[in-house]
Design an enzyme around this catalytic site. Structure first.
Site, mmCIF file in Angstrom:
data_model
loop_
_atom_site.group_PDB
_atom_site.id
_atom_site.type_symbol
_atom_site.label_atom_id
_atom_site.label_comp_id
_atom_site.label_asym_id
_atom_site.label_seq_id
_atom_site.Cartn_x
_atom_site.Cartn_y
_atom_site.Cartn_z
ATOM 1 N N ARG A 1 26.332 27.456 -6.587
ATOM 2 C CA ARG A 1 26.008 27.944 -5.253
ATOM 3 C C ARG A 1 24.563 28.435 -5.276
ATOM 4 N NH1 ARG A 1 28.075 30.777 -0.497
ATOM 5 N NH2 ARG A 1 26.699 32.542 -0.078
ATOM 6 N N HIS B 1 29.921 43.227 1.793
ATOM 7 C CA HIS B 1 30.134 41.822 1.462
ATOM 8 C C HIS B 1 29.974 41.614 -0.034
ATOM 9 C CE1 HIS B 1 25.896 42.518 2.450
ATOM 10 N NE2 HIS B 1 25.580 41.506 1.653
#
Ligand code: GA4
Length: 323
Positions: free
Chosen positions: A265, A255
């Site tokens: 974020r 990932h």
């Protein structure tokens, strides 16, 4: 200016793989922890993806919100203040540099030890402890459902490793700041790397992020799939150690985080690891007759030591595979 500055080049995804759009966009496996029948889907998700989303997880929102607001406050403070909690090796504040071998990302972070005696920046101890306790319990519930469904005895074969006082677990707060040049389209349509592609070395990772996109998982066809954000759910991925303990049945998923550019974020991740002295090997009760381990024997200490000598995108398990 982004493009004329060669130093900025290292922050972009290298366009190596031509096939970047998934042929079929699969649904992310959804596990409802309030429904015990989710056990079956849980095992399937670990086998097919090494990744799933958890709802009805039982972690009260107030613990998540509290920690997030502490994190936002911390990352909002002046660099000189944050740097007092650094460098990140082995634990502390880090900025743009990841690990020890030259990896960089458009990210700043706090890496924390979950052990009681560890040193935390102001205000973090209580909130992190509360949060980690809740998330660890949820991770253990998931591990026990997995053991149950796979008929492994005792049902705490996996969860006892996380519950052990000597468990070598880590907690991480990541902040992906906006990228100033983004609006002016100086990224030229290229992706800015927040956290480069990698697998997690531990057993299991539990991630929560605010409502901003960025997380991507690598699908079997070699394409990257973007995971739609959901601040009310947790995302869980299988780590290298669990792949080994299941002799490759479960997949440690690759990932990465692509920085969104315009919006901050913030993510918080619990990495559940075993005690340092623990032997990481396929569980005997899971092995079929005549089945051989795909991996050489190693302890978590040995794996971790070798992991810290690698670059983020390296295949860390490769060195421990039997040929
Ligand atoms: C990936 C998972 C966790 O974030 C982490 C990371 C660690 C770090 O940031 O210091 C590592 C990375 C992670 C894998 C390989 C090594 C170690 C950076 C790196 C290049 C805390 C972990 O345990 O392994």
């Amino acid at each position: 200016v982004a493009l004329s500055n060669p130093l900025m080049e290292q922050f972009f995804v290298k366009p190596s793989k031509p096939n970047t759009t998934p042929l079929i966009i699969p649904d992310i496996p959804l596990i409802d922890l309030s429904k015990p029948e989710s056990k079956h889907n849980l095992v399937k998700a670990c086998q097919d993806f090494g990744f799933f989303k958890v709802v009805n997880h039982g972690v009260p929102a107030k613990y998540i919100t509290k920690l997030e607001s502490e994190a936002v406050k911390f990352f909002d403070s002046p660099l000189s203040v944050k740097q007092k909690s650094g460098p990140p090796n082995p634990f502390g504040y880090g900025n743009k540099s990841i690990g020890r071998n030259g990896d960089v990302g458009w990210v700043e972070y706090l890496l924390l030890n979950t052990k009681a005696e560890s040193v935390y920046p102001d205000n973090f101890r209580g909130v992190v402890n509360d949060y980690v306790t809740l998330v660890k319990n949820m991770a253990c519930e998931i591990m026990e459902l997995l053991a149950d469904e796979m008929k492994l005895q005792p049902r705490n074969v996996f969860s006892k490793l996380l519950m052990d006082e000597q468990s070598d677990s880590v907690f991480r707060l990541n902040h992906y700041p906006p990228f100033p040049q983004f609006q002016e389209n100086e990224t030229n349509g290229r992706k800015l790397v927040g956290f480069g592609e990698h697998t997690d070395p531990q057993i299991i990772s539990v991630l929560r992020s605010n409502n901003s996109s960025g997380l991507e998982i690598l699908l079997r066809d070699g394409s990257w799939m973007s995971v739609p954000p959901d601040s009310e759910s947790f995302f869980v991925n299988v780590g290298d150690s669990l792949q080994v303990m299941t002799n490759g049945r479960f997949k440690s998923v690759k990932h990465r985080v692509v920085a969104n550019g315009t919006k901050s974020r913030v993510s918080m991740i619990y990495f559940g690891g075993p005690p340092l002295s623990e032997k990481i090997a396929p569980l005997p009760s899971l092995m079929e007759e005549e089945e051989d381990s795909l991996y050489k024997e190693f302890t978590w200490f040995e794996y971790k030591k070798s992991a810290y000598k690698t670059r983020l995108s390296d295949n860390r398990l490769g060195m421990f595979e039997k040929i």
